[in-house]
Design an enzyme around this catalytic site. Structure first.
Site, PDB file in Angstrom:
ATOM      1  N   ASP A 113      -2.283 -18.103   0.330  1.00 13.77           N
ATOM      2  CA  ASP A 113      -3.246 -18.855  -0.496  1.00 13.77           C
ATOM      3  C   ASP A 113      -3.881 -19.985   0.326  1.00 13.77           C
ATOM      4  O   ASP A 113      -5.085 -20.195   0.308  1.00 13.77           O
ATOM      5  CB  ASP A 113      -2.594 -19.387  -1.786  1.00 13.77           C
ATOM      6  CG  ASP A 113      -1.235 -20.041  -1.564  1.00 13.77           C
ATOM      7  OD1 ASP A 113      -0.689 -19.958  -0.437  1.00 13.77           O
ATOM      8  OD2 ASP A 113      -0.714 -20.660  -2.510  1.00 13.77           O
ATOM      9  N   TYR A 126       0.820  -1.212   0.000  1.00 12.64           N
ATOM     10  CA  TYR A 126       0.000   0.000   0.000  1.00 12.64           C
ATOM     11  C   TYR A 126       0.858   1.269   0.000  1.00 12.64           C
ATOM     12  O   TYR A 126       0.418   2.327  -0.433  1.00 12.64           O
ATOM     13  CB  TYR A 126      -0.897   0.048   1.250  1.00 12.64           C
ATOM     14  CG  TYR A 126      -2.203  -0.686   1.123  1.00 12.64           C
ATOM     15  CD1 TYR A 126      -2.232  -2.042   0.837  1.00 12.64           C
ATOM     16  CD2 TYR A 126      -3.417  -0.026   1.313  1.00 12.64           C
ATOM     17  CE1 TYR A 126      -3.429  -2.723   0.742  1.00 12.64           C
ATOM     18  CE2 TYR A 126      -4.619  -0.704   1.224  1.00 12.64           C
ATOM     19  CZ  TYR A 126      -4.615  -2.043   0.938  1.00 12.64           C
ATOM     20  OH  TYR A 126      -5.808  -2.704   0.850  1.00 12.64           O
ATOM     21  N   ASP A 143      -6.179  -7.135   4.204  1.00 15.51           N
ATOM     22  CA  ASP A 143      -7.330  -6.499   3.545  1.00 15.51           C
ATOM     23  C   ASP A 143      -8.204  -7.572   2.903  1.00 15.51           C
ATOM     24  O   ASP A 143      -9.420  -7.609   3.083  1.00 15.51           O
ATOM     25  CB  ASP A 143      -6.812  -5.522   2.478  1.00 15.51           C
ATOM     26  CG  ASP A 143      -7.947  -4.828   1.738  1.00 15.51           C
ATOM     27  OD1 ASP A 143      -8.893  -4.373   2.408  1.00 15.51           O
ATOM     28  OD2 ASP A 143      -7.891  -4.757   0.491  1.00 15.51           O
ATOM     29  N   LYS A 193       3.758 -15.039   2.234  1.00 14.65           N
ATOM     30  CA  LYS A 193       3.971 -15.763   0.983  1.00 14.65           C
ATOM     31  C   LYS A 193       5.477 -15.963   0.857  1.00 14.65           C
ATOM     32  O   LYS A 193       6.116 -15.538  -0.103  1.00 14.65           O
ATOM     33  CB  LYS A 193       3.369 -14.952  -0.192  1.00 14.65           C
ATOM     34  CG  LYS A 193       3.351 -15.669  -1.521  1.00 14.65           C
ATOM     35  CD  LYS A 193       2.361 -16.826  -1.594  1.00 14.65           C
ATOM     36  CE  LYS A 193       2.527 -17.577  -2.908  1.00 14.65           C
ATOM     37  NZ  LYS A 193       1.751 -18.827  -2.960  1.00 14.65           N
ATOM     38  N   ASP A 223     -12.059  -9.290   4.421  1.00 17.52           N
ATOM     39  CA  ASP A 223     -13.302  -9.271   3.634  1.00 17.52           C
ATOM     40  C   ASP A 223     -13.845 -10.696   3.516  1.00 17.52           C
ATOM     41  O   ASP A 223     -15.036 -10.940   3.650  1.00 17.52           O
ATOM     42  CB  ASP A 223     -13.069  -8.704   2.222  1.00 17.52           C
ATOM     43  CG  ASP A 223     -13.514  -7.248   2.092  1.00 17.52           C
ATOM     44  OD1 ASP A 223     -13.361  -6.497   3.079  1.00 17.52           O
ATOM     45  OD2 ASP A 223     -14.012  -6.863   1.014  1.00 17.52           O
TER      46      ASP A 223
HETATM   47  C1  IPM Z   1     -10.263  -1.353   4.124  1.00 15.84           C
HETATM   48  C2  IPM Z   1     -10.543  -0.757   2.781  1.00 15.84           C
HETATM   49  C3  IPM Z   1      -9.406   0.188   2.416  1.00 15.84           C
HETATM   50  C4  IPM Z   1      -8.137  -0.650   2.340  1.00 15.84           C
HETATM   51  C5  IPM Z   1      -9.605   1.000   1.127  1.00 15.84           C
HETATM   52  C6  IPM Z   1     -10.877   1.827   1.169  1.00 15.84           C
HETATM   53  C7  IPM Z   1      -8.422   1.860   0.806  1.00 15.84           C
HETATM   54  O1  IPM Z   1     -10.735  -1.742   1.835  1.00 15.84           O
HETATM   55  O2  IPM Z   1     -10.146  -0.585   5.109  1.00 15.84           O
HETATM   56  O3  IPM Z   1     -10.169  -2.577   4.216  1.00 15.84           O
HETATM   57  O4  IPM Z   1      -7.859  -1.266   1.305  1.00 15.84           O
HETATM   58  O5  IPM Z   1      -7.414  -0.690   3.327  1.00 15.84           O
HETATM   59 MG    MG Z   2     -10.750  -3.707   2.610  1.00 16.48          MG
END
Ligand code: IPM
Ligand code: MG
Length: 362
Positions: free
Chosen positions: A219, A142, A243, A187, A247
């Protein structure tokens, strides 16, 4: 207790959910005799529209002088298909994380039994899951060097020992109070940055002999997380792997709309739902405010040390779920159609639960 909270509603559904976060905090202040003051500031697309800058100086100042920050979400579809736009909402959030030194992102994945049917995974697989993610937030790909020419683009993944050490310590500290196992995700079979990550985690692990370390490739971790999530307790990851995995893990909990997070460093901390700005449902009063409300519970606990206040917020959310109320994103086949509520309705019910608890204690 007197506390100053800066609210960054951001974009999309951000305002709809943070307004409930604020109301919940105000009610908690009333219940327990605290003084919380709030100030708003712009971040993301809304800040670009108003000032041309996704993180205006004024916003950063208001964050630095606060005791805690409540954030909604940033992002707008206008930028998705137009790579020529150089100024983007997400840059505001990333710069804010970096400027405040928020290197530890804590994302708890806890299952509310009431929502076991809302998950796409089998009930017996997810019941009892309790995972605490520690995602490194100010390093990795990032923030590595970027380069772009007409034909080639580069994003580099860089980690220093220091960056890995400080997040690893936080994860091990947490593990000591839990199941005493840390899964460190990397990884290392391919990436040098992961080999440094692994060696550094092993070094820190020596300071915590009671904690078992299990290294897992990203993975494999992505697969194990849905195959048998109960094997995980504390999970330590770099920025991008975390990240993606969080999710994925949100589906174990039923919906992204339920997951709260805390980003902390050495200064003020930031509390936010892990979901995005959800432009497809923005302005419709149907977003789930619970992730934001649960983020205020994390704020009360981590930023202010107010454990009972924090538990009260969580208990109010659970009480509303127990009564069968749902937002769109967490309904299932059994949900009574009359109990599928809008943002404001479910927010109000949670608020009422907290209000009702006041008379119990006072
Ligand atoms: C998160 C989001 C952010 C990230 C985005 C909005 C930049 O997806 O906080 O997980 O990738 O960190
Ligand atoms: Mg995110």
């Amino acid at each position: 207790m007197n506390k100053k909270i800066t609210v960054l509603a951001g974009d999309g559904i951000g305002h709809e959910v943070t307004s409930w976060g604020v109301k919940i905090l105000e009610q908690i202040a009333d219940n327990f005799g605290h003084q919380f003051s709030f100030q708003n500031a712009l971040l993301g697309h809304s800040a670009i529209e108003a000032t041309g800058n996704p993180l205006p100086d004024e916003t950063l100042e208001k964050c630095l002088e606060a005791d805690a920050i409540l954030l909604g979400a940033v992002g707008h579809p206008k930028y998705d298909n137009d790579p020529s736009l150089k100024v983007r909402p997400e840059q505001g959030l990333l710069k804010l994380r970096k400027s405040l030194g928020l290197y530890t992102n804590i994302r708890p994945i806890e299952i509310f039994d009431e929502l076991a049917d809302a998950s796409s995974l089998k009930k017996e697989l997810i019941s009892g899951v309790d995972i605490l993610f520690f995602r490194e937030l100010t390093g990795g790909i990032y923030f590595g060097e970027r380069n772009r020419t007409e034909d080639i683009a580069t994003d580099s993944m860089t980690y220093s020992k220091m960056e890995v050490e400080r997040i690893a310590r936080r994860a091990f500290e947490a593990a000591m109070t839990r199941r005493k196992v840390v899964h460190s995700i990397d990884k290392a079979n391919v990436l040098d940055s992961s080999r440094l990550w692994r060696a550094t985690v092993n070094k820190i692990a020596k300071e915590y002999p009671a904690v078992e370390v299990i290294h897992m490739y990203i993975d494999n971790a992505a697969m194990q997380l849905i195959r048998y999530p109960k094997q995980f307790d504390v999970v330590l990851t770099g920025n991008m792997f975390g990240d993606i995995l969080t999710d994925e893990a949100s589906q174990i909990a039923g919906s992204l709309g339920m997951l709260a997070s805390a980003s902390i460093g050495d200064k003020v901390g930031l509390y936010e739902p892990i979901h995005g700005s959800a432009p497809d449902i923005a302005g419709q009063n149907i977003a789930n405010p619970m992730a934001t409300i649960l983020s205020t519970a994390l704020m009360l606990d981590i930023a202010f040390g107010l454990k009972e206040e924090s538990r009260t917020v969580v208990a109010a959310v659970v009480a509303v779920l127990k009564k069968g109320y749902r937002t769109q994103d967490i309904k299932d086949e059994q949900t009574d159609i009359d109990k599928i509520l809008q943002t404001d309705q479910i927010g109000q019910l949670i608020l009422d639960e907290i209000k009702a608890m006041k008379s119990v204690f006072s």
